[in-house]
Design a protein around this motif. Structure first.
Motif, PDB file in Angstrom:
ATOM      1  N   CYS A  32       0.572  -0.800   0.126  1.00 33.16           N
ATOM      2  CA  CYS A  32       0.067   0.040   0.288  1.00 33.16           C
ATOM      3  C   CYS A  32       0.712   1.586  -0.309  1.00 33.16           C
ATOM      4  N   LEU A  35       1.951   2.005  -3.878  1.00 34.74           N
ATOM      5  CA  LEU A  35       0.920   2.232  -4.588  1.00 34.74           C
ATOM      6  C   LEU A  35       0.967   3.545  -4.482  1.00 34.74           C
ATOM      7  N   THR A 315      -0.655  -0.893  -7.629  1.00 32.98           N
ATOM      8  CA  THR A 315      -1.189  -2.101  -7.319  1.00 32.98           C
ATOM      9  C   THR A 315      -0.776  -3.402  -7.697  1.00 32.98           C
ATOM     10  N   LEU A 318       0.285  -4.324  -4.316  1.00 28.88           N
ATOM     11  CA  LEU A 318      -0.641  -5.028  -3.474  1.00 28.88           C
ATOM     12  C   LEU A 318      -0.524  -6.866  -4.236  1.00 28.88           C
ATOM     13  N   SER A 416      -6.802   4.230  -2.636  1.00 31.21           N
ATOM     14  CA  SER A 416      -5.227   2.898  -2.431  1.00 31.21           C
ATOM     15  C   SER A 416      -6.038   2.497  -1.523  1.00 31.21           C
ATOM     16  N   ILE A 419      -8.124  -0.110  -2.736  1.00 31.47           N
ATOM     17  CA  ILE A 419      -7.608  -1.485  -4.217  1.00 31.47           C
ATOM     18  C   ILE A 419      -7.472  -2.147  -2.920  1.00 31.47           C
ATOM     19  N   CYS A 420      -6.435  -2.310  -1.669  1.00 31.17           N
ATOM     20  CA  CYS A 420      -6.082  -3.232  -0.815  1.00 31.17           C
ATOM     21  C   CYS A 420      -7.172  -3.559  -0.477  1.00 31.17           C
ATOM     22  N   VAL A 423      -8.419  -6.488  -3.370  1.00 31.90           N
ATOM     23  CA  VAL A 423      -6.948  -7.182  -3.650  1.00 31.90           C
ATOM     24  C   VAL A 423      -6.983  -8.316  -1.934  1.00 31.90           C
TER      25      VAL A 423
END
Length: 448
Positions: A32, A35, A315, A318, A416, A419-420, A423
């Motif tokens: 993270c 990113l 990404t 991650l 971010s 997205i984290c 994922v």
């Protein structure tokens, strides 16, 4: 089982293997952080460029270079056009300038310089933000204003030209004029070509004001503002409109043209939001226009592509961290097989079991995202603080003023973290599905 009970159960199980949990959260936090820091470079440079463009009036001005008539012929801007621009809704003011179509020489004592010279409409210039650093506005025909750096360009006339400037192209101090120019009378020399010979005329003018320095440090202002009366004298001397020194052909206007035209016209809007509307209207009316807003749209598009690319690359880090989460959740399912078997034996819904493991992977992702965000903000601050020092002490270079290498807006933080979480949830999805398919008897015998 309520959400609170599920969360308590997850926390109790996570404490059983703290080292593995720590390493998984650390990997997620690093991903993270990478990113956010990587994408912050794109956001920082974008903010720097946009801020640089919006430092002064440029963001609310529209340059107008002329127009086309019904026969697609080019026409210069006239007083009628100026009145039309001023009548447009949300237009604050319209500045207009007439250039002297040659570069006069200005001489004071034993020093001289060539300078771009024009006539300006000062009421509109002042309304658009034009300011003086010293002196006052001209009140008499022979009074002029000069650019902020005009004095710096006055060079000793008796010196050889090759000796005047240093390696960087700046006038050497020993040949520069050191006196005060405000209130001084200076000779303006203009030329015309007649029968193949150059003829010079001198017009004494008095400097009564010095313009404020340009907003950007690297810009230099050597210009000179003269009165319409002096401009008319130059035109009468040269016999050409605008004071061009060369004889004009039959198609070019001479000084007997009665309609005044302008070489440099700017329309200033009340605010940034009105620029696009005014610019579109002028273009529909066949005016040639340019606005920094159009350039900013292209800049925004380029940086949008750049930021998306950087976020995509970040990404990947991650995704690599998600392998660790997948492994952690797979091991958790294996180790907790007896617990899962007991939960199933007492009638736990498979959906509840799945939710417990998804909640655990989400919890790991959230902790990693929060830690990574805090670290990213710290790295961003350090980069912006330390980079100028590194450039100055290691490379002997000065950091350009106003440059922000790293900038983390709230939108980047939210993207971010989202997205984290996505994922990590997907990383725990398959182990969670596997947990729901565990056989109760085998689980009780630890044969999963």
């Amino acid at each position: 089982m309520t959400f609170k009970d599920q969360f308590r159960f997850v926390r109790q199980n996570m404490k059983k293997n703290k080292m593995r949990l720590f390493m998984t959260i650390l990997a997620t936090a690093i991903g993270c952080t990478f990113l956010i820091v990587l994408a912050s470079v794109g956001f920082g440079l974008h903010k720097t460029i946009i801020q640089d463009r919006m430092e002064d009036q440029l963001v609310t001005e529209i340059d107008i270079h002329g127009k086309t008539d019904e026969d697609a012929n080019y026409q210069s801007i006239t007083d009628a056009d100026i009145k039309h621009f001023e009548s447009i809704d949300k237009v604050n003011t319209v500045t207009r300038r007439q250039f002297v179509q040659q570069t006069p020489m200005f001489t004071i004592e034993d020093y001289n310089t060539h300078a771009e010279t024009f006539v300006a409409h000062f009421p509109s210039e002042i309304k658009s933000g034009f300011k003086l650093s010293e002196g006052r506005l001209p009140e008499k025909d022979n009074e002029i204003l000069v650019g902020h750096h005009f004095r710096e360009n006055l060079a000793k006339e008796s010196a050889r030209e090759k000796d005047l400037y240093d390696e960087d192209g700046f006038l050497k101090e020993e040949y520069a004029y050191k006196g005060d120019i405000l209130g001084k009378t200076i000779d303006m020399q203009v030329q015309k070509v007649e029968n193949g010979k150059e003829i010079t005329e001198v017009f004494p003018v008095k400097i009564v004001g010095i313009a404020e320095a340009p907003s950007r440090e690297w810009m230099k202002d050597y210009t000179v503002f003269i009165s319409p009366t002096v401009m008319k004298k130059i035109e009468d001397f040269t016999g050409n409109i605008g004071g061009s020194p060369e004889p004009l052909d039959d198609e070019q206007p001479s000084n007997n043209v009665t309609e005044k035209t302008y070489d440099y016209v700017k329309v200033y809007a009340d605010n940034v939001q009105s620029i696009t509307e005014i610019n579109e209207q002028l273009q529909e009316e066949q005016y040639f226009t340019y606005s920094i807003v159009s350039e900013m749209k292209q800049i925004n598009m380029l940086f949008a592509i750049m930021k998306i690319g950087l976020i995509f690359i970040g990404t990947i880090a991650l995704l690599i961290a998600s392998i660790g989460i997948y492994n952690t959740m797979t091991m958790a399912v294996t180790e907790r097989a007896p617990d899962i078997g007991i939960m199933k034996a007492i009638g736990a819904n498979p959906k509840t079991i799945k939710n417990i493991f998804l909640l655990e992977s989400s919890y790991i992702g959230l902790l990693g995202a929060l830690i990574g965000t805090v670290v990213a903000y710290g790295i961003s601050y350090i980069v912006n603080f330390a980079l100028p020092l590194v450039l100055e002490n290691v490379f002997n270079e000065q950091m350009p003023e106003g440059i922000m290498l790293s900038y983390i807006p709230l939108s980047l933080t939210a993207i971010s973290i989202a997205i984290c979480l996505i994922v990590t949830i997907f990383s725990g999805w398959r182990p969670a599905e596997r947990a729901t398919r565990i056989d109760v008897l085998k689980a009780m015998r630890r044969e999963v």
